[in-house]
Design a protein around this motif. Sequence first.
Motif, PDB file in Angstrom:
ATOM      1  N   SER A 174      25.405  10.052 -17.444  1.00 38.16           N
ATOM      2  CA  SER A 174      23.971   9.734 -17.519  1.00 38.16           C
ATOM      3  C   SER A 174      23.154  10.856 -16.889  1.00 38.16           C
ATOM      4  O   SER A 174      23.623  11.575 -16.007  1.00 38.16           O
ATOM      5  N   THR A 175      21.918  10.968 -17.357  1.00 36.42           N
ATOM      6  CA  THR A 175      20.931  11.826 -16.712  1.00 36.42           C
ATOM      7  C   THR A 175      19.699  10.989 -16.435  1.00 36.42           C
ATOM      8  O   THR A 175      19.057  10.496 -17.364  1.00 36.42           O
ATOM      9  N   PHE A 176      19.385  10.797 -15.151  1.00 34.43           N
ATOM     10  CA  PHE A 176      18.148  10.133 -14.763  1.00 34.43           C
ATOM     11  C   PHE A 176      17.138  11.210 -14.410  1.00 34.43           C
ATOM     12  O   PHE A 176      17.468  12.179 -13.741  1.00 34.43           O
ATOM     13  N   TRP A 177      15.915  11.051 -14.912  1.00 33.27           N
ATOM     14  CA  TRP A 177      14.881  12.046 -14.632  1.00 33.27           C
ATOM     15  C   TRP A 177      13.651  11.370 -14.021  1.00 33.27           C
ATOM     16  O   TRP A 177      13.369  10.207 -14.278  1.00 33.27           O
ATOM     17  N   VAL A 178      12.979  12.151 -13.182  1.00 36.32           N
ATOM     18  CA  VAL A 178      11.768  11.697 -12.500  1.00 36.32           C
ATOM     19  C   VAL A 178      10.722  12.798 -12.610  1.00 36.32           C
ATOM     20  O   VAL A 178      11.032  13.977 -12.412  1.00 36.32           O
ATOM     21  N   THR A 179       9.493  12.421 -12.922  1.00 34.83           N
ATOM     22  CA  THR A 179       8.384  13.384 -12.853  1.00 34.83           C
ATOM     23  C   THR A 179       7.350  12.878 -11.843  1.00 34.83           C
ATOM     24  O   THR A 179       7.101  11.680 -11.744  1.00 34.83           O
ATOM     25  N   LEU A 180       6.802  13.819 -11.080  1.00 39.07           N
ATOM     26  CA  LEU A 180       5.723  13.513 -10.133  1.00 39.07           C
ATOM     27  C   LEU A 180       4.585  14.486 -10.368  1.00 39.07           C
ATOM     28  O   LEU A 180       4.804  15.681 -10.631  1.00 39.07           O
ATOM     29  N   VAL A 194       0.845  -1.199   0.000  1.00 36.30           N
ATOM     30  CA  VAL A 194       0.000   0.000   0.000  1.00 36.30           C
ATOM     31  C   VAL A 194       0.880   1.248   0.000  1.00 36.30           C
ATOM     32  O   VAL A 194       1.848   1.336   0.751  1.00 36.30           O
ATOM     33  N   SER A 195       0.536   2.217  -0.866  1.00 33.09           N
ATOM     34  CA  SER A 195       1.216   3.508  -0.872  1.00 33.09           C
ATOM     35  C   SER A 195       0.395   4.494  -0.051  1.00 33.09           C
ATOM     36  O   SER A 195      -0.825   4.573  -0.204  1.00 33.09           O
ATOM     37  N   LYS A 196       1.055   5.235   0.823  1.00 32.83           N
ATOM     38  CA  LYS A 196       0.371   6.238   1.647  1.00 32.83           C
ATOM     39  C   LYS A 196       0.569   7.605   1.001  1.00 32.83           C
ATOM     40  O   LYS A 196       1.528   8.327   1.310  1.00 32.83           O
ATOM     41  N   LYS A 197      -0.344   7.959   0.116  1.00 35.59           N
ATOM     42  CA  LYS A 197      -0.177   9.166  -0.680  1.00 35.59           C
ATOM     43  C   LYS A 197      -0.699  10.410   0.040  1.00 35.59           C
ATOM     44  O   LYS A 197      -1.695  10.366   0.751  1.00 35.59           O
ATOM     45  N   SER A 200       5.400  23.811  -6.868  1.00 35.90           N
ATOM     46  CA  SER A 200       4.209  23.291  -6.191  1.00 35.90           C
ATOM     47  C   SER A 200       4.501  21.976  -5.479  1.00 35.90           C
ATOM     48  O   SER A 200       5.457  21.269  -5.809  1.00 35.90           O
ATOM     49  N   GLN A 201       3.651  21.654  -4.522  1.00 38.73           N
ATOM     50  CA  GLN A 201       3.746  20.348  -3.880  1.00 38.73           C
ATOM     51  C   GLN A 201       3.293  19.273  -4.866  1.00 38.73           C
ATOM     52  O   GLN A 201       2.512  19.540  -5.790  1.00 38.73           O
ATOM     53  N   VAL A 202       3.789  18.073  -4.654  1.00 43.67           N
ATOM     54  CA  VAL A 202       3.420  16.953  -5.521  1.00 43.67           C
ATOM     55  C   VAL A 202       2.581  15.964  -4.727  1.00 43.67           C
ATOM     56  O   VAL A 202       2.473  16.041  -3.501  1.00 43.67           O
ATOM     57  N   TRP A 203       2.004  15.005  -5.454  1.00 46.40           N
ATOM     58  CA  TRP A 203       1.137  14.001  -4.868  1.00 46.40           C
ATOM     59  C   TRP A 203       1.819  12.644  -4.969  1.00 46.40           C
ATOM     60  O   TRP A 203       2.262  12.225  -6.027  1.00 46.40           O
ATOM     61  N   GLY A 204       1.938  11.951  -3.826  1.00 47.24           N
ATOM     62  CA  GLY A 204       2.557  10.634  -3.844  1.00 47.24           C
ATOM     63  C   GLY A 204       2.871  10.187  -2.433  1.00 47.24           C
ATOM     64  O   GLY A 204       2.422  10.786  -1.455  1.00 47.24           O
ATOM     65  N   GLU A 247       6.454   4.995  -9.931  1.00 45.02           N
ATOM     66  CA  GLU A 247       5.246   4.703 -10.702  1.00 45.02           C
ATOM     67  C   GLU A 247       4.035   4.501  -9.802  1.00 45.02           C
ATOM     68  O   GLU A 247       2.914   4.854 -10.175  1.00 45.02           O
ATOM     69  N   LYS A 248       4.241   3.953  -8.609  1.00 43.12           N
ATOM     70  CA  LYS A 248       3.125   3.770  -7.673  1.00 43.12           C
ATOM     71  C   LYS A 248       2.602   5.114  -7.165  1.00 43.12           C
ATOM     72  O   LYS A 248       1.461   5.213  -6.715  1.00 43.12           O
ATOM     73  N   SER A 249       3.425   6.154  -7.242  1.00 44.34           N
ATOM     74  CA  SER A 249       2.984   7.501  -6.867  1.00 44.34           C
ATOM     75  C   SER A 249       2.450   8.267  -8.081  1.00 44.34           C
ATOM     76  O   SER A 249       2.201   9.469  -7.989  1.00 44.34           O
TER      77      SER A 249
END
Length: 197
Positions: free
Chosen positions: A188-194, A43-46, A82-86, A172-174
């Motif tokens: 390398s460049t690793f990127w993340v979007t939320l 379970v993810s606690k978002k 802004s704040q993100v959701w996850g 991905e779960k978020s």
Amino acid sequence: LEFFYYYWDIVEYIKILKENSTRMRELVADLLTVSRIESAKFVSKKTFFSFGKIVQDLFLQFEPFVKASNVAVKFNNKENISQVWGDPSQIRQAVENLLDNAVRYVRDKGSVEIILSQKRNHVLLEIKDNGVGIPETDKKHIFQKFFRSENALRYQTEGSGLGLYIAKNFIEKSGGKIGFVSQEGKGSTFWVTLPIK
């Protein structure tokens, strides 16, 4: 003099035991995390949270490791993000894994740049390094469980091959996305979007 060498051998032996014990604890923790990810009960606690605060905290946490590794790390944090959701705890672990990789796989006097910015409906994190990079043949496997690229093995023998697998699943779960661009020998460049919700 003989006593000194004997004492030194014991100190080195204890140091090796401590390092091995730490690696074993980290491996067990990663395996437990993977087990949770693959469990139907996971379970993810978002909630809403500051992605910038998490990255800033990790940036400060990594300072001793960065200095010991002789790596220059720069954090570019744009204002008014802004704040993100996850799930903040899972996202923290994911980013920690990405930062750990970036620092470990740069050569002496290498550099890592962390960039946090906001796009239309998401926040983007980029972690750029000028390290060993990822061979073209390995790129399709990079997020697979237990996979470690030959290039990485050549420069860094430690690691479980679970860090990127865990990071991808947590992000991905978020509701986020993860990817990378890399060139062998260049970095390398690793990127993340939320999502902003």
